[in-house]
Design a protein around this motif. Sequence first.
Motif: not given
Length: 211
Positions: A47-55
Motif C-alpha cells: 500500500p504505497f502512498v503519495l501525498n497522503n493518498h493511496a498510490a
Amino acid sequence: MTYLEQSLEKLKEFEGCVPWMYRDTVGKVTVGVGLMLPNLEAAQNLPFVLNNHAATPEEIATEYARVDAMTLGKAAVFYKIPASLELTQQTIDGKLLAVLEDFEANLRAEFPAYDTFPDAIKLALLDMIYNLGAAGLFKGFPHLIAAVQTSNWAQAAEHCTRRGPAPARNNWTKQQFLSVVNAIKAEAETWLSRIWSRIRPIFSKPFGLPQ
C-alpha cells in the motif's frame, strides 16, 4: 518489549528503514527494512502512498521502473525524489512482523524446542534467518545448527559469524549466545555458593575450620 518487538527494532537498526523504493548493493529494488521487491507485482501488492493518498497501480509501476533503471548500490537517499511513493511506518512494521512470524515457523520446524529457548537465543536466530533466509541458515551453518539442537550456546557463538554483515552486527549476534552462557554460569555459581554456605558448618566443626 517482547523478543519479537526487540527483534523488529534491532533489524531496523541493522538493515535500515527506508519508506521509499531503492536499489540494494546487488541491484534489487528494495523498500522498508531490507524487503526485496523481486518484480512489479510484489511492489503493487504493497500500500504505497503519495501525498497522503493511496498510490495507483500505474503510479507504482512508474516508480518501480524509475528506480529499477537507476545505478545500483547507492545510498537510499540517492533514489528519492519529491514524488517518491512511500510506505507508512505502520505498514513497514506490520510487514516486518509478518516476515518474522513466517521465519519463526521455519525455526520451530527446525528446532522443536524453539519455544523454550531464552529470548536472547531467539533474537540471535531471528537476526540470522532474516539476513540469510531459511535455506541460507539451515544449509550454510551446519555446525551452528548442530549446536543449537543440543543447546550448546558456547559452540553456537563460535559458529555464528556471517560474511557480509558488519562486524558490529556479527558481534551482537555472538553476544546473544554468550549472554546465555554467562547467565547459566552465574546461576550455577550462585547455586554452588548456597550449597557450600549450608554444608560448610557441618565440615567446619570436626576439623576446626573457621565458619
